[in-house]
Design a protein around this motif. Sequence first.
Motif, mmCIF file in Angstrom:
data_model
loop_
_atom_site.group_PDB
_atom_site.id
_atom_site.type_symbol
_atom_site.label_atom_id
_atom_site.label_comp_id
_atom_site.label_asym_id
_atom_site.label_seq_id
_atom_site.Cartn_x
_atom_site.Cartn_y
_atom_site.Cartn_z
ATOM 1 N N ARG A 7 -14.295 2.121 107.439
ATOM 2 C CA ARG A 7 -13.756 1.942 106.099
ATOM 3 C C ARG A 7 -13.011 3.196 105.636
ATOM 4 O O ARG A 7 -11.935 3.108 105.076
ATOM 5 C CB ARG A 7 -14.871 1.610 105.122
ATOM 6 N N ALA A 11 -9.164 3.540 104.640
ATOM 7 C CA ALA A 11 -8.719 4.091 103.356
ATOM 8 C C ALA A 11 -7.724 5.209 103.584
ATOM 9 O O ALA A 11 -6.709 5.305 102.897
ATOM 10 C CB ALA A 11 -9.918 4.612 102.580
ATOM 11 N N LEU A 15 -3.935 5.319 102.231
ATOM 12 C CA LEU A 15 -3.452 6.435 101.412
ATOM 13 C C LEU A 15 -2.153 6.975 101.995
ATOM 14 O O LEU A 15 -1.186 7.225 101.293
ATOM 15 C CB LEU A 15 -4.512 7.536 101.367
ATOM 16 N N LEU A 18 0.583 4.660 101.322
ATOM 17 C CA LEU A 18 0.961 4.763 99.911
ATOM 18 C C LEU A 18 1.895 5.943 99.700
ATOM 19 O O LEU A 18 2.930 5.834 99.054
ATOM 20 C CB LEU A 18 -0.297 4.981 99.078
ATOM 21 N N SER A 22 5.786 5.799 98.660
ATOM 22 C CA SER A 22 6.258 6.422 97.421
ATOM 23 C C SER A 22 7.407 7.368 97.705
ATOM 24 O O SER A 22 8.380 7.421 96.971
ATOM 25 C CB SER A 22 5.116 7.153 96.740
ATOM 26 N N LEU A 25 10.403 5.348 98.179
ATOM 27 C CA LEU A 25 10.850 4.799 96.893
ATOM 28 C C LEU A 25 11.597 5.840 96.080
ATOM 29 O O LEU A 25 12.650 5.576 95.504
ATOM 30 C CB LEU A 25 9.647 4.310 96.097
ATOM 31 N N ILE A 26 11.037 7.057 96.044
ATOM 32 C CA ILE A 26 11.658 8.125 95.252
ATOM 33 C C ILE A 26 13.015 8.471 95.856
ATOM 34 O O ILE A 26 14.015 8.620 95.154
ATOM 35 C CB ILE A 26 10.732 9.349 95.175
ATOM 36 N N LEU A 29 15.381 5.909 94.861
ATOM 37 C CA LEU A 29 15.778 6.080 93.457
ATOM 38 C C LEU A 29 16.874 7.132 93.344
ATOM 39 O O LEU A 29 17.848 6.962 92.613
ATOM 40 C CB LEU A 29 14.580 6.532 92.631
ATOM 41 N N ARG A 32 20.178 5.900 94.854
ATOM 42 C CA ARG A 32 20.873 4.956 93.999
ATOM 43 C C ARG A 32 21.838 5.698 93.084
ATOM 44 O O ARG A 32 22.893 5.214 92.739
ATOM 45 C CB ARG A 32 19.842 4.208 93.153
ATOM 46 N N GLN B 282 16.231 6.428 84.884
ATOM 47 C CA GLN B 282 15.741 6.850 86.186
ATOM 48 C C GLN B 282 14.429 7.605 86.046
ATOM 49 O O GLN B 282 13.494 7.403 86.808
ATOM 50 C CB GLN B 282 16.762 7.749 86.865
ATOM 51 N N ASP B 285 11.781 5.173 85.376
ATOM 52 C CA ASP B 285 11.383 4.513 86.621
ATOM 53 C C ASP B 285 10.456 5.422 87.412
ATOM 54 O O ASP B 285 9.433 4.998 87.932
ATOM 55 C CB ASP B 285 12.624 4.197 87.471
ATOM 56 N N LEU B 286 10.863 6.694 87.460
ATOM 57 C CA LEU B 286 10.089 7.668 88.229
ATOM 58 C C LEU B 286 8.692 7.803 87.640
ATOM 59 O O LEU B 286 7.693 7.783 88.353
ATOM 60 C CB LEU B 286 10.813 9.008 88.200
ATOM 61 N N LEU B 289 6.724 4.758 88.413
ATOM 62 C CA LEU B 289 6.383 4.759 89.830
ATOM 63 C C LEU B 289 5.209 5.699 90.082
ATOM 64 O O LEU B 289 4.228 5.341 90.736
ATOM 65 C CB LEU B 289 7.596 5.199 90.651
ATOM 66 N N LEU B 293 1.561 4.837 91.457
ATOM 67 C CA LEU B 293 1.027 5.529 92.634
ATOM 68 C C LEU B 293 -0.299 6.192 92.309
ATOM 69 O O LEU B 293 -1.282 6.047 93.036
ATOM 70 C CB LEU B 293 2.015 6.575 93.118
ATOM 71 N N SER B 296 -2.967 3.606 91.965
ATOM 72 C CA SER B 296 -3.486 3.031 93.204
ATOM 73 C C SER B 296 -4.280 4.075 93.983
ATOM 74 O O SER B 296 -5.329 3.760 94.541
ATOM 75 C CB SER B 296 -2.363 2.448 94.056
ATOM 76 N N ALA B 297 -3.751 5.299 94.017
ATOM 77 C CA ALA B 297 -4.458 6.349 94.753
ATOM 78 C C ALA B 297 -5.825 6.586 94.114
ATOM 79 O O ALA B 297 -6.844 6.639 94.809
ATOM 80 C CB ALA B 297 -3.633 7.629 94.742
ATOM 81 N N LEU B 300 -8.175 3.750 94.831
ATOM 82 C CA LEU B 300 -8.635 3.828 96.207
ATOM 83 C C LEU B 300 -9.740 4.876 96.336
ATOM 84 O O LEU B 300 -10.815 4.614 96.879
ATOM 85 C CB LEU B 300 -7.455 4.200 97.096
ATOM 86 N N LEU B 304 -13.826 4.478 97.059
ATOM 87 C CA LEU B 304 -14.543 5.201 98.112
ATOM 88 C C LEU B 304 -15.733 5.961 97.544
ATOM 89 O O LEU B 304 -16.857 5.869 98.043
ATOM 90 C CB LEU B 304 -13.593 6.184 98.802
ATOM 91 N N ASP B 307 -18.405 3.699 96.237
ATOM 92 C CA ASP B 307 -19.177 3.134 97.334
ATOM 93 C C ASP B 307 -20.208 4.137 97.833
ATOM 94 O O ASP B 307 -21.361 3.789 98.063
ATOM 95 C CB ASP B 307 -18.245 2.749 98.484
#
Lengths: 338, 576
Positions: A7, A11, A15, A18, A22, A25-26, A29, A32, B282, B285-286, B289, B293, B296-297, B300, B304, B307
């Motif tokens: 697990r 993870a 990570l 992720l 990111s 994505l940056i 951006l 663009r 922009q 957006d950043l 974003l 992030l 989610s981090a 996550l 952990l 748990d």
Amino acid sequence: MKAEKVRSRLAGALLLLLILGSVLLILGLLRRDTEKTCRIIYIPKRKESNDFWSYVAAGARTAARENNCSLSIMSPEKESDIQGQKELILKAVAEKPDVIALAPSSETEIDDAIEKIRAAHIPLVYIDSETVKDFADVVVATDNVTAGSKMAVPILPYLNESSKIGIVSHVQGVSTAEERIEGIKKGLGRFADRIVGTVYSNSDPELAYRETARLIGEHPDLGFLLCTNEDASTGAMKAVTDLGYAGKIRMVGFDNSMEEIEYLERGGFEALVVQRAYSMGYLGIEKALDLAKGRKPIHRTDSGSSLITQSNMYRDENQELLFPFYPQEYSSQANGTE
Amino acid sequence: MTLLIPFLILIVMTIAIYTVISVSRNREIMFRTSADYTQQLVDMANGEIDSYFLNMENIAQLIMQSADVKNYLLFREKDKNTADYLQCVRRVEQQFKTLRDTRNDIYNIGIIGWRGNYLINDEATEMNPYADLTRQSWFQKAKSGEEGVAYSHVQNIVKDRYPWTVTLSRAVWSQTGGEEIGVLFIDMNYETISSLCQKINLGKTGYVFILDSDGKLVYHPKQQLIYGGVLKEETIRVLETGNGSFYSADGQKIYTVSISRTTGLTVVGVTKVAELLQKSRQMKDLFLLVAVLLLSAATLVSVLIADRISDPIRDLGRSMKEVEKGNFDINLENPGFHNVIGDLIGSFNIMIGHIRELIQQIKDEQAEKRKSELMALQAQINPHFLYNTLDSIIWMSEAKKNEEVIQMTSSLSKLLRRSIMNDREFVTVSEEIDYVNEYLRIQKMRYYDKLDYGIQVSERILNVTMGKMILQPLVENAIYHGVKLKEGGGRIDITGGEEEGKTVIRIRDDGVGMDAETLKKLLLQDRTKATGRVGVFNVNRRIQLYYGPEYGLKFESSPGVGTTVSILLPYPGEEE
């Protein structure tokens, strides 16, 4: 214990994914930001060896730069290289730009190439000149009839019933030449019948020189010479000077090469009719951008012309037109690729 | 999972607040920063231009004061062949050269005298014969004694050259100061100003332009288009506004104005609102974003962590449940980290260990206690009985009834041996029956006709174990309280067998019996103290202590008919 290890590894991988995602994505951006909004191909009549065409190109570049648009310029070697321009048009169509801006070098002979542009549904802007068949969505050009009629203005006070007027034009059958002649006649009004001869230079100063000399030979008492473009003006002026007619023939030139300006300053030309070449290029690309964005600009835009005499040539608004100031940035770009 | 929820709420709240603040204030901050930045840039540009002009001014002063320059301007045509003249020219040329060498942005330095002498840079430079100086404002101003500046124009004074310059001009006065003898001018490359403006970066679509104090354009990146009437610039509003910034009439541009006190030039920075908005979008957006992030981090990571915290706690909880059920045979595995949870699990294990020990101790103590209680409850041979029996033996001996004496003595000795053998708590039914048999034999000999008895026990229960000294006291009771009190004696029957999964032994007498009330009281209280003997209460108690409340004694009795005691014991099954 084992499951826990799996697990935590999972993870960790998540990570990492992720973070990677990111970063991408940056980057996207930021990318663009630098992306060009559209692509325009501009095909002038000839390379920028001529002042007029380099001013048009400079205006076009400014408009493109301002709107974050990529501009490629594909120039034929010479104005008379019609086949060369046709090939460039086909090449441009193959590249599928958003818009094509074209200064057609013939009124009829490149129709088949232009039809390819239409067939590919690429919007088309005419700059400077037109074709007999109106293929273009938008035309940005000097109103040549008005410009021509301005040429008549400085000589009007000197005209009488016996005056002899000669015209040195550029290319027979080309819209700009014919319209300017039409304008001259309009401007001369009742003296229009004093035009004793019209010669064509085919945009070659050498030919202009010879044709002018021939015209003077035919009409030694010629009082006025009106020249319809840059090469015609310089060629004719040289001929007049060389034949000793300086000061005897009142001349009006067209456009603003350095040579013409010097002649104007020392009184060789009564006046010059100068097209706003920079505005023409700028407006041409601006309209092209409008088309690219799906707007429908008005069909015809006059980029303007000015009558410049010895006495007003150093006025702010005229010196800007006669001696266009190009900062280093633009002139360096003129030779490079975009 | 329950631990995760507050965690997540905390994280989401924090990130949400951060995001909302950054996003909502982003535009405002961006615009303000942009305005400040632009103001700084245009002020700086103006400062730079100021220093340029100050420099040119200094050069002009140098030339104006130069004696050589004044002398040169005063030479007459006829003196031009003299050595003095030539020397003077060389010196002025040298001076101009030095100045031009130190400043590469200077295009021309020139002097024009009223006597027709002129010198531009050096003697070789020819003046443009067609240049009409009277049309040039810099010339006119200097000639009339004013400080002339032509900010941006085509300088046509040198033959065949038409550079864009900024021209500074001054009148030159004679040594005595009384007479104006000519004009000096310095041409600075216009590109110096234009490139300065271009260098200022106001984003992709922003630009800088300069106006002079009359509102005339000194520099504009699209001068041509403005003069051509294609574009308009808000020059009037710029002049009206003065220092500061304002939005254009259409709201699309922001103008930032800086006016120089030295030169009177107005430097204007123009930024496009659209670009700022795009940048702000922009940024937004950043921010979003980054928020996603982070979220989610954080989720996550918190899953952990949660748990790792909640898993051992959950295990702990499960173990607690086990403990609640009474299972103390638990030893939790320590997850292997030294933190609060690890300590907790360690403590839990120690606690369970302690509890286990305590329980064992209590169990042992209970067992010990019960043992001693049972001992206390165990019936002893009634001393009266012993006395009476011995009395009977004496009496029989005197009567020379040897046979009976031997029989009684041997029975008594068996009884005594049994009762002395205290080491075993449990005996078999057959042993107990044997014991009672000996006892009854003695009593029979004593009471002779007054007592009859019979023992009939099923073979199936003979090996069943039971508490020691249970039957005897009951039989004793049956004799003393039942048969003995009956006129003419009575009979005692002992039967035994298995009934409904239980071992049942019955002692029935046909004695006087009891009334219901006495019967009720019989098992209710410990009358040992009152009687000084082990009563039925104790026997009952012992059985129940051994085997549980469903076992024990059961009495049936009616006065005049007799009493039956049933002893209920577990029946272990055939195989035993």
